[in-house]
Design a protein around this motif. Structure first.
Motif, PDB file in Angstrom:
ATOM      1  N   ALA A 283      44.509   5.027 -13.533  1.00 13.31           N
ATOM      2  CA  ALA A 283      44.772   4.053 -12.460  1.00 13.31           C
ATOM      3  C   ALA A 283      43.561   3.148 -12.237  1.00 13.31           C
ATOM      4  O   ALA A 283      42.423   3.598 -12.294  1.00 13.31           O
ATOM      5  CB  ALA A 283      45.121   4.766 -11.160  1.00 13.31           C
TER       6      ALA A 283
ATOM      7  N   THR B 191      50.325  -1.852 -13.921  1.00  8.33           N
ATOM      8  CA  THR B 191      49.563  -0.620 -14.059  1.00  8.33           C
ATOM      9  C   THR B 191      49.432   0.032 -12.693  1.00  8.33           C
ATOM     10  O   THR B 191      49.589  -0.615 -11.658  1.00  8.33           O
ATOM     11  CB  THR B 191      48.173  -0.900 -14.673  1.00  8.33           C
ATOM     12  OG1 THR B 191      47.518   0.330 -14.935  1.00  8.33           O
ATOM     13  CG2 THR B 191      47.309  -1.749 -13.759  1.00  8.33           C
ATOM     14  N   ALA B 192      49.142   1.311 -12.683  1.00  9.52           N
ATOM     15  CA  ALA B 192      48.928   2.024 -11.429  1.00  9.52           C
ATOM     16  C   ALA B 192      47.598   1.589 -10.814  1.00  9.52           C
ATOM     17  O   ALA B 192      46.625   1.316 -11.525  1.00  9.52           O
ATOM     18  CB  ALA B 192      48.920   3.528 -11.676  1.00  9.52           C
TER      19      ALA B 192
ATOM     20  N   THR C 176      49.174   9.237  -0.742  1.00 14.83           N
ATOM     21  CA  THR C 176      49.251  10.421  -1.596  1.00 14.83           C
ATOM     22  C   THR C 176      48.473  11.594  -1.016  1.00 14.83           C
ATOM     23  O   THR C 176      48.706  12.738  -1.390  1.00 14.83           O
ATOM     24  CB  THR C 176      48.727  10.119  -3.010  1.00 14.83           C
ATOM     25  OG1 THR C 176      47.379   9.638  -2.915  1.00 14.83           O
ATOM     26  CG2 THR C 176      49.607   9.077  -3.698  1.00 14.83           C
TER      27      THR C 176
ATOM     28  N   LEU D  38      48.428   5.135  -3.600  1.00 15.17           N
ATOM     29  CA  LEU D  38      48.679   4.781  -4.995  1.00 15.17           C
ATOM     30  C   LEU D  38      49.876   3.842  -5.076  1.00 15.17           C
ATOM     31  O   LEU D  38      50.875   4.048  -4.379  1.00 15.17           O
ATOM     32  CB  LEU D  38      48.970   6.048  -5.813  1.00 15.17           C
ATOM     33  CG  LEU D  38      49.233   5.857  -7.304  1.00 15.17           C
ATOM     34  CD1 LEU D  38      47.980   5.377  -8.022  1.00 15.17           C
ATOM     35  CD2 LEU D  38      49.734   7.159  -7.923  1.00 15.17           C
ATOM     36  N   ARG D  39      49.718   2.827  -5.901  1.00 18.62           N
ATOM     37  CA  ARG D  39      50.848   1.978  -6.276  1.00 18.62           C
ATOM     38  C   ARG D  39      51.130   2.292  -7.733  1.00 18.62           C
ATOM     39  O   ARG D  39      50.268   2.098  -8.602  1.00 18.62           O
ATOM     40  CB  ARG D  39      50.519   0.493  -6.135  1.00 18.62           C
ATOM     41  CG  ARG D  39      51.742  -0.384  -6.473  1.00 18.62           C
ATOM     42  CD  ARG D  39      51.344  -1.796  -6.733  1.00 18.62           C
ATOM     43  NE  ARG D  39      50.696  -1.866  -8.044  1.00 18.62           N
ATOM     44  CZ  ARG D  39      50.713  -2.934  -8.830  1.00 18.62           C
ATOM     45  NH1 ARG D  39      51.315  -4.034  -8.442  1.00 18.62           N
ATOM     46  NH2 ARG D  39      50.111  -2.919  -9.992  1.00 18.62           N
ATOM     47  N   HIS D  40      52.312   2.829  -8.010  1.00 22.16           N
ATOM     48  CA  HIS D  40      52.685   3.133  -9.396  1.00 22.16           C
ATOM     49  C   HIS D  40      52.922   1.835 -10.132  1.00 22.16           C
ATOM     50  O   HIS D  40      52.994   0.759  -9.542  1.00 22.16           O
ATOM     51  CB  HIS D  40      53.938   4.022  -9.430  1.00 22.16           C
ATOM     52  CG  HIS D  40      53.681   5.380  -8.880  1.00 22.16           C
ATOM     53  ND1 HIS D  40      53.072   6.373  -9.601  1.00 22.16           N
ATOM     54  CD2 HIS D  40      53.921   5.913  -7.645  1.00 22.16           C
ATOM     55  CE1 HIS D  40      52.957   7.453  -8.860  1.00 22.16           C
ATOM     56  NE2 HIS D  40      53.461   7.206  -7.669  1.00 22.16           N
ATOM     57  N   ARG D  41      53.068   1.921 -11.398  1.00 21.05           N
ATOM     58  CA  ARG D  41      53.405   0.717 -12.190  1.00 21.05           C
ATOM     59  C   ARG D  41      54.559  -0.009 -11.534  1.00 21.05           C
ATOM     60  O   ARG D  41      55.497   0.619 -11.058  1.00 21.05           O
ATOM     61  CB  ARG D  41      53.790   1.108 -13.618  1.00 21.05           C
ATOM     62  CG  ARG D  41      52.663   1.678 -14.394  1.00 21.05           C
ATOM     63  CD  ARG D  41      53.148   2.096 -15.787  1.00 21.05           C
ATOM     64  NE  ARG D  41      52.058   2.660 -16.531  1.00 21.05           N
ATOM     65  CZ  ARG D  41      51.287   1.973 -17.340  1.00 21.05           C
ATOM     66  NH1 ARG D  41      51.480   0.691 -17.514  1.00 21.05           N
ATOM     67  NH2 ARG D  41      50.312   2.539 -17.992  1.00 21.05           N
ATOM     68  N   SER D  42      54.458  -1.322 -11.500  1.00 19.91           N
ATOM     69  CA  SER D  42      55.518  -2.097 -10.845  1.00 19.91           C
ATOM     70  C   SER D  42      56.734  -2.237 -11.724  1.00 19.91           C
ATOM     71  O   SER D  42      56.765  -1.893 -12.859  1.00 19.91           O
ATOM     72  CB  SER D  42      54.988  -3.460 -10.458  1.00 19.91           C
ATOM     73  OG  SER D  42      54.375  -4.095 -11.546  1.00 19.91           O
TER      74      SER D  42
END
Length: 183
Positions: free
Chosen positions: A109, A141-142, A164, A179-183
């Protein structure tokens, strides 16, 4: 609003903006000695921005009223000289700072290391626009971050982040890992 890549000549102004934005921030008030606090905070911001400019992405608006810095997952450790300067600026707070047990960012990340808007320019959407530009710059991307201001949690959630972990530091701030996961 125009958000653009920062240059080396932007860093002092950008550090001043971040110092103003983080003046009352729980983490910096806890982690930086109160003796000389404004100058220590500005110097720390300048060091971190210089590192991020070299190793990651720093974006600013044309008036240097908003700043975002992101670091890739493979960013090297800062040079020993920078680490020594950071340690000196944290002074007697360094030991409690080092003892803070905050969860590590997920492997792979990017790290949204900092984002701030000068207090005189807050509330007009500049923070959201800066975050959006930063996330666009790193692509699909994360991205992880930490914040110790609960009001920021909602801002980041609107940008696709989720909490998280919540870390309560003894005699210190609460830290929200997001966290922002892959969009």
């Amino acid at each position: 609003m125009t958000i653009r890549p920062a240059t080396a000549s932007d860093l002092d102004g950008a550090a001043a903006t971040l110092a103003a934005a983080f003046d009352a921030y729980p983490w910096t008030r806890w982690s930086i000695p109160q003796d000389g606090y404004p100058d220590r905070l500005r110097q720390l911001q300048r060091l971190y921005l210089g590192y991020a400019l070299d190793e990651g992405i720093v974006l600013v608006d044309d008036d240097l009223r908003a700043v975002i810095a992101l670091l890739p997952p493979d960013a090297p450790e800062p040079a020993a000289g920078m680490q020594d300067e950071v340690a000196a600026l944290h002074g007697e707070r360094l030991s409690v700072l080092a003892a803070a047990d905050i969860p590590a960012q997920p492997a792979g990340a990017w790290n949204l290391a900092t984002v701030g808007v000068h207090p005189d320019s807050q509330g007009a959407g500049l923070g959201g626009a800066t975050i959006e530009a930063g996330l666009a710059a790193v692509g699909d991307t994360a991205v992880g971050l930490e914040t110790s201001d609960e009001r920021n949690v909602r801002l980041y959630e609107r940008a696709g982040f989720a909490v998280t972990a919540i870390t309560r530091i003894e005699r210190g701030p609460v830290v929200y890992s997001m966290l922002r996961h892959r969009s």
